[in-house]
Design a protein around this motif. Sequence first.
Motif, short mmCIF file in Angstrom:
data_model
loop_
_atom_site.label_atom_id
_atom_site.label_comp_id
_atom_site.label_asym_id
_atom_site.label_seq_id
_atom_site.Cartn_x
_atom_site.Cartn_y
_atom_site.Cartn_z
N GLN A 35 8.07 7.28 -3.40
CA GLN A 35 9.38 7.51 -2.82
C GLN A 35 9.26 7.98 -1.38
N ALA A 36 8.01 8.34 -0.99
CA ALA A 36 7.78 8.82 0.37
C ALA A 36 7.47 7.69 1.33
N GLY A 37 7.49 6.43 0.85
CA GLY A 37 7.38 5.36 1.83
C GLY A 37 6.51 4.19 1.48
N ILE A 38 5.63 4.28 0.48
CA ILE A 38 4.76 3.15 0.16
C ILE A 38 5.00 2.75 -1.30
N ALA A 39 5.61 1.62 -1.51
CA ALA A 39 5.96 1.16 -2.85
C ALA A 39 4.71 0.76 -3.63
N ASN A 40 4.67 1.19 -4.89
CA ASN A 40 3.67 0.75 -5.87
C ASN A 40 2.24 1.25 -5.62
N GLU A 41 1.95 1.92 -4.53
CA GLU A 41 0.59 2.41 -4.31
C GLU A 41 0.43 3.79 -4.93
N LEU A 42 -0.66 3.95 -5.66
CA LEU A 42 -0.92 5.21 -6.34
C LEU A 42 -1.30 6.30 -5.34
N THR A 43 -0.79 7.51 -5.57
CA THR A 43 -1.15 8.67 -4.76
C THR A 43 -2.02 9.60 -5.60
N VAL A 44 -3.17 10.00 -5.06
CA VAL A 44 -4.11 10.86 -5.78
C VAL A 44 -4.29 12.17 -5.03
N ILE A 45 -3.98 13.27 -5.70
CA ILE A 45 -4.22 14.62 -5.17
C ILE A 45 -5.38 15.21 -5.97
N GLY A 46 -6.47 15.57 -5.31
CA GLY A 46 -7.65 16.07 -6.01
C GLY A 46 -7.46 17.45 -6.60
N ASP A 47 -8.51 17.96 -7.24
CA ASP A 47 -8.47 19.29 -7.84
C ASP A 47 -8.38 20.38 -6.77
#
Length: 398
Positions: free
Chosen positions: A368-380
Motif C-alpha cells: 500500500q506504500a507504493g509497490i504492488a505485489n512485491e513482498l516486503t521483508v523486515i528482519g529480526d
Amino acid sequence: MIHIKTFKKSIIAMLLAGGQGSRLGELTQNTAKPALPFGAKYRIIDFTLSNCVNSGIDTVGVLTQYQPLELNEYIGNGQPWDLDRYRGGVTILPPYQSGKGIEWYTGTANAIYKNINFINRYSPDNVMILSGDHIYRMDYSEMITRHKEQNADCTIAVIDVPLSEASRFGIMSVNESDEITEFAEKPKEPKSTLASMGVYVFRTEALLRYIVSDENDPESSKDFGKNIIPKMLSDGCKMIAYKFEGYWKDVGTPESFWSANMELLGEDPDFDLFSLDMPKILSRNEALPPQVIGKDSSIRNSVITEGCHIYGQVENSVIFSGATVSENACVRDSVILFNAFIGDGAIVTNAIVGSDSVIGKKAQIGRQAGIANELTVIGDRKIIKDNFTVTGTGGNGI
C-alpha cells in the motif's frame, strides 16, 4: 584400541541442517534456515523430525553448521519429538576438530562422510538422508518398505513439478518399474518433471562405499545431487524413484516462505497443518497464556497462536506467539513472527515482519506504500520509526 559400543538399528536418519539459506536474505542472517519459524508456532525442522518419529525412526543425527546456536538450543535433548533416548534418539553433529584442525562441511556428501563413525555406531542396514528445510508431512516407512522390496541401492523420493519449475531441481527419468534411468541436477532443458525432494534411502554399504570414494576425488563438489547420485547411476546401481503425491514445499526464498504460510489459511488449505485426523507435527513450545483479543479488534481468515495480543485488524495473516497488533493497526496478507510489535495505527500489507521487531505508530509497511505485489521483508530485531514508510524490499529485506 578404543572400543566404540554399537547399538544395532535397522535404519537411522541423517538430517542435513547446516545450510545458510542465503536466498532468504534477512530472515536467516542470525539463524539457520531449519530453525526459521513457520505456521504461527513451529520451526521448519519440526516437519522432518516429526516425519521421522511418525515413521518409526528413533535415531536421528542432525548435522549443523551455519548459525547453529538457536537450532541447537531448540532441539535440545529431543524430548518434544520423543527422541530423548539412551539407545538412539537425536544427536547434534556439528563440524569438529580433528588432527588436521577444524574442518567445515564442504558439501552434503562430505558432511555425511565426516560422520561415518556415527553411522557405524548403529550398524544400520539402511540410512535415510534428509533435509531439514522443507515443509511436508510424509510417512517414510512406506518408502523404506518399497526400497527393501526392490532390493535397491538407493531410493529417491520424487514429486511431479510444473515443467516451468523443473530446472530448479534434480530431475529424474524412470522406466515402467520406476527404476531411475537418467538424472540431471538443475538441467536447463529438463527431460522430465520428476523432481528430487532431497529424501533418500541408501543401502548402508553402498552409501559408505560411494561417499568414501567421492571424498578421495579432488575434482568432486562433495554433493549428493552433483556427484554421488550421478556416479551411482553411471555405475549401474539399482536406483528407484518413490513417487510422493502430497504437499511438499522448499521455502528457499522470502516469497516461497510467505506463500507457504498463506497456504495454511482458508476453509480448504493447500496444506492442512491443523487437522486432528493427520499425524501430529511436534514442536518445542513454551507454555504461553491464551490469546488476548481486544473488544474492538477484527480477525478474519488468519492463524493466531498462543500469547498474542490483538487489538487492531488482522486479515489473511499468520501471527506467531508473543506478537502484538495495537489499536487501529491493520495487518493484511502478512506473516508476523515471534514477539513482533505493530504500533498504533500502523498498516502492514503483503509483508514478513521478523521476530522482536517494532513497527512504529502509523508506519506503513508493504504494497500500500507504493509497490504492488512485491513482498516486503523486515528482519529480526529491527525498529521502524513512527510514521515511516517501507516499500517492497524484495528478497534481501531490511
